[in-house]
Design an enzyme around this catalytic site. Structure first.
Site, PDB file in Angstrom:
ATOM      1  N   GLU A  13     -25.583  31.173  -0.349  1.00 52.18           N
ATOM      2  CA  GLU A  13     -24.230  31.515  -0.812  1.00 52.18           C
ATOM      3  C   GLU A  13     -23.617  30.405  -1.687  1.00 52.18           C
ATOM      4  OE1 GLU A  13     -21.662  31.834   2.637  1.00 52.18           O
ATOM      5  OE2 GLU A  13     -22.447  30.002   3.491  1.00 52.18           O
ATOM      6  N   ASP A  53     -25.517  26.885   9.958  1.00 52.61           N
ATOM      7  CA  ASP A  53     -25.947  26.361   8.648  1.00 52.61           C
ATOM      8  C   ASP A  53     -27.080  25.328   8.735  1.00 52.61           C
ATOM      9  OD1 ASP A  53     -23.909  27.900   7.512  1.00 52.61           O
ATOM     10  OD2 ASP A  53     -22.456  26.266   7.669  1.00 52.61           O
ATOM     11  N   ARG A  98     -23.619  27.688   3.796  1.00 62.01           N
ATOM     12  CA  ARG A  98     -22.637  26.841   3.108  1.00 62.01           C
ATOM     13  C   ARG A  98     -23.346  26.118   1.962  1.00 62.01           C
ATOM     14  NH1 ARG A  98     -17.402  25.350   4.960  1.00 62.01           N
ATOM     15  NH2 ARG A  98     -17.842  26.164   7.002  1.00 62.01           N
ATOM     16  N   THR A 134     -23.682  25.105  14.667  1.00 64.27           N
ATOM     17  CA  THR A 134     -23.470  25.731  13.357  1.00 64.27           C
ATOM     18  C   THR A 134     -24.732  26.460  12.904  1.00 64.27           C
ATOM     19  OG1 THR A 134     -23.192  25.324  10.980  1.00 64.27           O
ATOM     20  CG2 THR A 134     -23.915  23.451  12.283  1.00 64.27           C
ATOM     21  N   GLY A 140     -16.800  27.589  12.469  1.00 62.92           N
ATOM     22  CA  GLY A 140     -17.437  28.913  12.563  1.00 62.92           C
ATOM     23  C   GLY A 140     -18.177  29.052  13.885  1.00 62.92           C
ATOM     24  N   ILE A 188     -22.589  39.515   9.452  1.00 65.63           N
ATOM     25  CA  ILE A 188     -23.584  40.036  10.389  1.00 65.63           C
ATOM     26  C   ILE A 188     -24.491  38.881  10.859  1.00 65.63           C
ATOM     27  CG2 ILE A 188     -25.460  40.644   8.785  1.00 65.63           C
ATOM     28  CD1 ILE A 188     -25.209  43.471  10.188  1.00 65.63           C
ATOM     29  N   GLN A 189     -24.603  37.861   9.997  1.00 65.65           N
ATOM     30  CA  GLN A 189     -25.479  36.724  10.300  1.00 65.65           C
ATOM     31  C   GLN A 189     -24.945  35.826  11.414  1.00 65.65           C
ATOM     32  OE1 GLN A 189     -27.027  34.976   6.232  1.00 65.65           O
ATOM     33  NE2 GLN A 189     -25.110  36.027   5.900  1.00 65.65           N
ATOM     34  N   ARG A 249     -10.443  27.061  12.512  1.00 64.89           N
ATOM     35  CA  ARG A 249     -10.461  25.895  11.626  1.00 64.89           C
ATOM     36  C   ARG A 249      -8.993  25.476  11.551  1.00 64.89           C
ATOM     37  NH1 ARG A 249     -15.631  26.424   9.477  1.00 64.89           N
ATOM     38  NH2 ARG A 249     -16.342  28.556   9.071  1.00 64.89           N
ATOM     39  N   SER A 258     -15.948  19.714  12.462  1.00 66.09           N
ATOM     40  CA  SER A 258     -15.545  19.631  13.872  1.00 66.09           C
ATOM     41  C   SER A 258     -15.995  18.310  14.490  1.00 66.09           C
ATOM     42  CB  SER A 258     -16.177  20.780  14.664  1.00 66.09           C
ATOM     43  OG  SER A 258     -15.903  21.996  14.025  1.00 66.09           O
ATOM     44  N   ASP A 311     -20.055  20.186  10.946  1.00 65.44           N
ATOM     45  CA  ASP A 311     -19.681  18.954  10.260  1.00 65.44           C
ATOM     46  C   ASP A 311     -18.208  18.543  10.452  1.00 65.44           C
ATOM     47  OD1 ASP A 311     -20.146  16.886   8.479  1.00 65.44           O
ATOM     48  OD2 ASP A 311     -19.483  18.070   6.757  1.00 65.44           O
ATOM     49  N   ASP A 370     -26.773  22.209   8.714  1.00 63.54           N
ATOM     50  CA  ASP A 370     -26.517  21.256   7.629  1.00 63.54           C
ATOM     51  C   ASP A 370     -26.195  19.846   8.109  1.00 63.54           C
ATOM     52  OD1 ASP A 370     -24.134  22.023   8.760  1.00 63.54           O
ATOM     53  OD2 ASP A 370     -23.075  22.316   6.872  1.00 63.54           O
ATOM     54  N   GLU A 395     -39.704  36.608  -1.860  1.00 63.91           N
ATOM     55  CA  GLU A 395     -40.720  36.209  -2.851  1.00 63.91           C
ATOM     56  C   GLU A 395     -40.247  35.030  -3.694  1.00 63.91           C
ATOM     57  OE1 GLU A 395     -40.335  39.521  -1.993  1.00 63.91           O
ATOM     58  OE2 GLU A 395     -42.279  39.299  -1.006  1.00 63.91           O
TER      59      GLU A 395
HETATM   60  O1  F6P Z   1     -20.323  27.367   8.711  1.00 59.32           O
HETATM   61  C1  F6P Z   1     -20.676  28.649   9.081  1.00 59.32           C
HETATM   62  C2  F6P Z   1     -20.319  29.627   8.003  1.00 59.32           C
HETATM   63  O2  F6P Z   1     -20.655  30.933   8.438  1.00 59.32           O
HETATM   64  C3  F6P Z   1     -20.930  29.345   6.633  1.00 59.32           C
HETATM   65  O3  F6P Z   1     -22.257  29.752   6.553  1.00 59.32           O
HETATM   66  C4  F6P Z   1     -19.986  30.083   5.738  1.00 59.32           C
HETATM   67  O4  F6P Z   1     -19.996  29.521   4.435  1.00 59.32           O
HETATM   68  C5  F6P Z   1     -18.665  29.866   6.404  1.00 59.32           C
HETATM   69  O5  F6P Z   1     -18.929  29.608   7.764  1.00 59.32           O
HETATM   70  C6  F6P Z   1     -17.707  31.018   6.319  1.00 59.32           C
HETATM   71  O6  F6P Z   1     -16.514  30.560   6.827  1.00 59.32           O
HETATM   72  P1  F6P Z   1     -15.304  31.467   7.288  1.00 59.32           P
HETATM   73  O7  F6P Z   1     -15.656  32.055   8.601  1.00 59.32           O
HETATM   74  O8  F6P Z   1     -14.164  30.516   7.400  1.00 59.32           O
HETATM   75  O9  F6P Z   1     -15.119  32.486   6.219  1.00 59.32           O
END
Ligand code: F6P
Length: 318
Positions: free
Chosen positions: A222, A127, A171, A125, A11, A250-251, A72, A105, A103, A129, A187
């Site tokens: 998510e 995330d 993720r 990334t 991503g 958008i994030q 990917r 990559s 991760d 993570d 909250e």
């Molecule tokens: O790893 C970044 C991320 O945006 C995650 O937050 C999300 O779960 C995932 O990629 C979405 O992946 P894709 O772009 O393959 O739908």
């Protein structure tokens, strides 16, 4: 080092361009030529490679996404795909590689290191993570984007005394949700690390409403819940109307924050320095505000102190 290749994978994350710029500039500064590999590992397999110069990376530090594009690649996950990639690197005379990604990559980067290419990884990334580094490139920008979006939802929630469930990315890591709540955006939060069941969410919500706070945001990471089910459950149990917003892609876009640009720039220069010094199989990170390196094979072995941050939520969200 003869020739340096660079690719972005997985991503996209805001700040990847600042990292590309830093790598190219640091390499050229040391008289090393750089080849830009388009489209991540898939582009590498397909030989989508062209020279990158300092001139070509001017004015990209402030751009979101990645000028190199990303993907990917299921093909690269197979040994045959990696062998093709190796052949392409040899054909282009690339003996060293910098991989910017998350991760999966960085795991791919380790495989290339095992095949004899000099490889350094950079954590890119949203995330956050990867446990070996306090921050990855893109996380800060995404967090700020989330806070900006949440601010808008808050305005309308306040006006209508409304509750909204907001799903954020990450993720399987709750860092975006956690930091969002620490920054005053929400909250009630539920993350993979501290997952709340439906009843706990309802009882927290009801005690907030009873104490007079009528507009509430429930921030969730998510992949944790069926959101429609959660919304229905709260509505029925507390006899109230609830809305749900999934912030989605958008994030991932937008201009990188100053923090991400600086982080990416420092990491990019560090990666080139490591290669010049003969290192390989490492990935760059930041710990306690200092650049660090770890073995690519250990990216998620380290315990980190992020869990400690949850203790701040108790007084802040009561
Ligand atoms: O790893 C970044 C991320 O945006 C995650 O937050 C999300 O779960 C995932 O990629 C979405 O992946 P894709 O772009 O393959 O739908």
């Amino acid at each position: 080092m003869k020739k340096l290749g660079i690719l972005t994978s997985g991503g996209d994350a805001p700040g990847m361009n600042a990292a590309i710029r830093a790598v190219v500039k640091a390499a050229n500064y040391n008289d090393i030529d750089v080849m830009g590999i388009e489209g991540g590992y898939q582009g590498l397999i397909e030989g989508r490679i062209k020279p990158l110069t300092s001139k070509l990376v001017e004015n990209i530090a402030d751009r979101g996404g990645t000028i190199l594009k990303t993907s990917r690649s299921p093909e690269f996950m197979e040994e045959a795909g990696r062998k093709k990639a190796l052949k392409v690197l040899k054909t282009f005379g690339i003996d060293s590689l910098i991989v910017i990604g998350g991760d999966g990559s960085l795991k791919g980067a380790q495989k290339l290191h095992e095949l004899g290419i000099n490889v350094i990884g950079l954590p890119g990334t949203i995330d956050n993570d990867l446990t070996y580094t306090d921050y990855s490139i893109g996380f800060d920008t995404t967090l700020n984007t989330i806070l900006e979006c949440i601010g808008k939802i808050k305005d309308t929630d306040y006006s209508h005394d409304k509750t909204t469930i907001v799903e954020v990315m990450g993720r399987y890591c709750g860092d975006l949700a956690l930091h969002c709540a620490l920054a005053g955006g929400g909250e009630i939060i539920s993350t993979p690390e501290k997952k709340l069941n439906f009843d706990t969410i309802c009882s927290k919500l009801s005690s907030r409403i009873n104490s007079g706070k009528k507009d509430n945001l429930v921030i969730v990471t998510e992949y944790m819940y069926d959101l429609a089910e959660l919304q229905r459950y709260i509505e029925e149990k507390l006899n109230m109307s609830v809305r749900t917003t999934v912030l989605g892609f958008i994030q991932r876009g937008g201009n990188p924050s100053a923090f991400d640009r600086i982080l990416a720039s420092q990491m990019g220069v560090t990666a080139v320095e490591l290669l010049i010094n003969g290192s390989s199989g490492l990935t760059v990170g930041i710990k306690d505000n200092k650049m660090i390196q770890r073995k690519l094979e250990n990216i998620n072995d380290e315990k980190n102190d992020r869990q400690d941050k949850y203790r701040f939520l108790e007084p802040l969200l009561h």
